[in-house]
Design a protein around this motif. Sequence first.
Motif, mmCIF file in Angstrom:
data_model
loop_
_atom_site.group_PDB
_atom_site.id
_atom_site.type_symbol
_atom_site.label_atom_id
_atom_site.label_comp_id
_atom_site.label_asym_id
_atom_site.label_seq_id
_atom_site.Cartn_x
_atom_site.Cartn_y
_atom_site.Cartn_z
ATOM 1 N N VAL A 146 0.721 -1.162 -0.022
ATOM 2 C CA VAL A 146 -0.061 -0.159 0.018
ATOM 3 C C VAL A 146 0.920 1.301 -0.053
ATOM 4 N N GLU A 147 2.084 1.387 0.719
ATOM 5 C CA GLU A 147 2.857 2.435 0.829
ATOM 6 C C GLU A 147 3.735 2.678 -0.431
ATOM 7 N N SER A 148 3.859 1.586 -1.373
ATOM 8 C CA SER A 148 4.607 2.087 -2.390
ATOM 9 C C SER A 148 4.111 2.718 -3.591
ATOM 10 N N LYS A 149 2.726 2.871 -3.692
ATOM 11 C CA LYS A 149 2.030 3.902 -4.501
ATOM 12 C C LYS A 149 1.785 5.352 -3.737
ATOM 13 N N SER A 150 1.993 5.433 -2.692
ATOM 14 C CA SER A 150 1.542 6.898 -2.109
ATOM 15 C C SER A 150 3.000 7.912 -2.056
ATOM 16 N N GLU A 151 2.761 9.035 -2.494
ATOM 17 C CA GLU A 151 3.446 10.122 -2.564
ATOM 18 C C GLU A 151 2.962 11.721 -2.450
ATOM 19 N N GLY A 152 3.646 12.334 -2.056
ATOM 20 C CA GLY A 152 3.173 13.513 -2.177
ATOM 21 C C GLY A 152 1.789 13.851 -0.919
ATOM 22 N N LEU A 153 0.790 14.404 -1.564
ATOM 23 C CA LEU A 153 -0.483 14.570 -0.787
ATOM 24 C C LEU A 153 -1.395 13.317 -0.515
ATOM 25 N N MET A 154 -1.283 12.442 -1.462
ATOM 26 C CA MET A 154 -2.032 11.161 -1.403
ATOM 27 C C MET A 154 -1.372 10.121 -1.145
ATOM 28 N N THR A 155 -1.070 9.943 0.460
ATOM 29 C CA THR A 155 -0.394 8.916 1.055
ATOM 30 C C THR A 155 -1.227 7.980 1.577
ATOM 31 N N ALA A 158 -3.093 9.288 4.834
ATOM 32 C CA ALA A 158 -4.042 10.108 4.471
ATOM 33 C C ALA A 158 -5.237 9.336 4.139
ATOM 34 N N GLU A 159 -5.195 8.363 3.357
ATOM 35 C CA GLU A 159 -6.248 7.491 3.023
ATOM 36 C C GLU A 159 -6.893 6.950 4.275
ATOM 37 N N LEU A 160 -6.132 6.494 5.100
ATOM 38 C CA LEU A 160 -6.596 5.817 6.490
ATOM 39 C C LEU A 160 -7.199 6.785 7.359
ATOM 40 N N TRP A 161 -6.841 8.236 7.506
ATOM 41 C CA TRP A 161 -7.402 8.948 8.201
ATOM 42 C C TRP A 161 -8.746 9.393 7.443
ATOM 43 N N ASN A 162 -8.742 9.443 6.254
ATOM 44 C CA ASN A 162 -10.013 9.993 5.383
ATOM 45 C C ASN A 162 -11.042 8.884 5.801
#
Length: 185
Positions: A146-155, A158-162
């Motif tokens: 899951v972490e390999s595709k996250s960079e910048g604002l879209m981490t 951030a998805e977990l918290w949203n």
Amino acid sequence: MAASFSFAAQSILGSPVSRVSNRSCGASQFFPVKYVPRVGRNAGLPVRCMAEEEQKEQEQPQPMPTARKAKVSTKFSDVLAFSGPAPERINGRLAMIGFVAAMAVELAKGQDVFAQISDGGVTWFIGTSVVLSLASLIPLFKGVSVESKSEGLMTSDAELWNGRVAMLGLIALALTEYVKGGALV
């Protein structure tokens, strides 16, 4: 004020760092401090600290570790484990879509969440759950973290918290409409 300026000027111009005397003609010349070379008594003598040498001997440079990707488990029990990558992400994604859909239908038709569920919302919920779960699980079973595709604002954080906020928002919406006895809007 004039006295303080005079004192400052005399202390700067009269200091040995800024005054260089020319002994051949007996006159003194004043230069700014940055132009006057400061030569110590033993300027050519290098000084070494023995403690630095001992530290250098003890701290041999280690080869830099190569950045290796951690192997991600693709076992069904690991992906869907309680602390695995899938459950909270899938629930969060469903909650985000559910909250936005519930608010959109409420604004468009004026129905509360319970009326939406009884008016054919269960089939939409099941269909959306299956599609989103499969879309979320397929990359995890292929070994994509899951972490390999996250960079910048879209981490991934951030998805977990949203998703967590959307879960709380959906529950708050349902409780508010239950207490109120009708649609929020």
